[in-house]
Design a protein around this motif. Sequence first.
Motif, PDB file in Angstrom:
ATOM      1  N   ARG A 122      12.097  30.108  -6.089  1.00  0.00           N
ATOM      2  CA  ARG A 122      12.634  30.980  -7.135  1.00  0.00           C
ATOM      3  C   ARG A 122      13.528  30.158  -8.051  1.00  0.00           C
ATOM      4  O   ARG A 122      14.462  29.505  -7.598  1.00  0.00           O
ATOM      5  N   ARG A 178       8.863  32.495 -10.353  1.00  0.00           N
ATOM      6  CA  ARG A 178       8.529  32.570  -8.925  1.00  0.00           C
ATOM      7  C   ARG A 178       7.278  31.725  -8.739  1.00  0.00           C
ATOM      8  O   ARG A 178       6.198  32.091  -9.204  1.00  0.00           O
ATOM      9  N   GLU A 190      17.163  28.930  -7.358  1.00  0.00           N
ATOM     10  CA  GLU A 190      17.823  30.071  -6.710  1.00  0.00           C
ATOM     11  C   GLU A 190      17.573  30.134  -5.221  1.00  0.00           C
ATOM     12  O   GLU A 190      18.487  30.332  -4.432  1.00  0.00           O
ATOM     13  N   ASP A 191      16.317  30.019  -4.831  1.00  0.00           N
ATOM     14  CA  ASP A 191      16.038  30.271  -3.430  1.00  0.00           C
ATOM     15  C   ASP A 191      14.683  29.687  -3.065  1.00  0.00           C
ATOM     16  O   ASP A 191      13.842  29.470  -3.935  1.00  0.00           O
TER      17      ASP A 191
END
Lengths: 165, 364, 342
Positions: A85, A96, A62-63
């Motif tokens: 993430r 996370r 995700e990130d």
Amino acid sequence: MPADRADQSKLRKALDALAGRFGDAVLAGAADKGELAVRLTKDVIVPALSFFKEELGFNAFEDLVVFDNLNSPDEGGARFTVVYRLFKFPGAVRARLTVEVGDGESLPSAVPVYRAADWAEREAFDMFGIPFEGHPDLRRIYLPDDFEGHPLRKDFPLAGRTGGL
Amino acid sequence: MAFREIDLNMGPQHPSTHGVLRLKLAVDNEVVLRVEPVLGYLHRGMEKLWESLTYTQIVPLTDRLDYLASLSNNLAYCLAVEKLAGIEVPRRARYIRVVLAELQRLASHLAWTGFMANDIGAMSVLLYGFEAREDILDIFEEYCGARLTVHGIRIGGAVHDLDGPLVSRIRAVLERIPKRLADIRSLLDENRIWKERTVGIGRITAGEAIDYGLTGPPLRACGVAWDMRKDIPYSSYDDFDFDVPLGTNGDVYDRYLVRLEEICQSIRIVGQALDGLPEGEFKAKVPRVLKIAPGEAFHTIEAPKGVLGFTVRSNGTDKPERVKMKSPSFINLQSLEHLCQGNLFSDVIGILGSLDIVLGEIDK
Amino acid sequence: MTPFVADVLIPLGKIAAVILYPMVMVVVMIWLERRVVALMQGRLGPNRVGFQGVLQPVADAVKLFFKEDIIPRQADKLLFNISPVLVMFSSLLAFCFVPLGEPVRIGTTTLTLWIADSPVGLLIVLGLSSISVFGVIFGGWASNSKYPLMGALRSVIQVLSYEIPTGLAVLTVVFLARSMDLVEIVRRQEASGVWYGFLMPVSFVVFWISAVAETNRAPFDLPEAESELVAGYHTEYSGMKFAYFYMAEYAHMVLVSSLVVILFFGGWLPPFQGVKALAFLHAVPGFIWYLVKIMFFLYLYVWIRATLPRYRFDSLIRLVWKWLIPLALANFLVVALVRFLR
């Protein structure tokens, strides 16, 4: 799906599997509200990411977030905190993964595991100057190649800098 | 005819790069060999700037990210801050937010339909799409005075209440959209040239799409039902009954169909939200100077372009330590080279258009 | 009539007319296109300069006159300067051979509504309209820039490919009329009572599609595809040279429409010739009928442009080689056979 998300025992099991696999490299772990939060040492980040992808099924990256801890030291005490993430679909579970990186230290690149990490790592390199070893094409992504400094570092002034552009 | 490989610079001043994107193309006559997006022409240092502003001052700046869907940016940022500060948003405010965000999705998708058709050369559809979008921008104007950078969602709720006249106006506009949509579809859906330009172009499989981090309509066009409104519902989206439209082939045509179907679903959601608009406050009590204890929050929404997320880290002052944006366009654009491989030069424009990127969001 | 009038003034007047007539048509056409497309798209279009904005193209031309004429440093200056002239000149020259109506009788002299009456007028017109592609190639190549070069390459392939079905469709008309004289072709249609467009609809359709492609108009406007090649072969041109390319495109459209009308729809002949009840249609001058027919085809150009998306290059070529050329060939054989048997 919400029922699946609330399944704490599954997340706990995943955490245990992770601890069993990486032992002392896992500094902390928590499972809460459909989200796994793990702190790791930086040398195991790539094996840990592929463990998450292959064995735990976190298929989406995700990130990648970098924090500069210059003004507000984090628990690890290192200069940067890097957060990966991950997202598991279907299931809508988040993970996370946190690692600490000192100034001038490098991180192994996550691109071999998650292709989506490509530009995110370039951005982190551009903004914070963290080199990612093994990245296929590590160049600045936003700023010109001859730009000096890394603007999102806390010691980089917001305005009034001489030089640069 | 033997041709040397030519390096072609597309942009930053090119009619079809949707802003100031630059593509370094290597073409062999008309066949594309390599595509390399070069970013940064619109880089304004937003994330650095945010660190020097208070939480509330940041909201209008988020309008400038994805400027075709400013309310979605507002919403994502406000949700992240509210999550961090533990602010409970009243139910009425949540419904108003849904109305605004879905209207924004309508506006964004309608604008996309126009841009996309124009890229392929059907220039009338551009105007039809914009005409329909105009109605929605008029609603925003009546709601808060702004049309493009709306700044309609604030931390704790929305800027104004939805009053009766506005509600009936929204309903009237929603009734008009399907007719306009039908016009567009009659021009494109079964058009042979349109299908030749879109069917089977820029294909990606579901597995690859997830691997490349694609989200939003391009991902759903591959048949992956990943929609944050369903998966991790926020802002009372679980109160509404709507479908997640899916494609099968993951090509440009399916992305077009998925977006058009999403327009219909958004109309449904807005209708339900207006029907069930609860009584109560439209805004939570939020202190004028918002100080948040050290912590970190991440919140994602399903923006028109894909999954939009904000990471907010606080340090106890009225200004955030760091705000990081996960922008869908940025990640979706990464897959461009993969999508364009072996296609013709003309298709690059169609594929780029089908990803629905906005440079304000990519360059931040 | 004095010899001076007959030998000097009338030819001079005709030459002026042959330059003015396409220019006026171009101006009207540009205005028409912008207004009609605008109305189809729910906007207004230019409506400020002159009545309903008719003078907008004139205002644009004046603006372009005063713009700086930029020649890229890397450009081949000779070819760069020649090509807009070549494009414009070939279109205008072709109008010399296009008859506008029956000869007019003024007193004792007969005024022909064409400059040159050639037994091979059709060939000359087709040849001249093909010359304009050289302007496009030279312009695109001489700019020494990538987008114009790609535009020019596309243009070469496209025009060369579409010449074939055009030629085959025209040949069928020549077969029936037994003449390549444009005036004669119209007279034959008058004599036979049926316009060739209704007699040979396939020839007409093939010719019309190829004509749209040859004039680089939507949906075949690939050489200047705005969303891909910026402006195609004339990307590097500015000022009056750009205006030349722009006007030549419209002049070419007028020329092609004239050809369609002459070859397939009876030129200046009024419709329903055989119907006695509609004989009053003959009261309208032939030139007006001619203009009305041309305007219909020009409108068709605009209509198509506002409706259809653009072809991709490979499907464009596939269309001509896999569909149009075989169709034109088959049609040619059928017409030849029928002609032979009768």
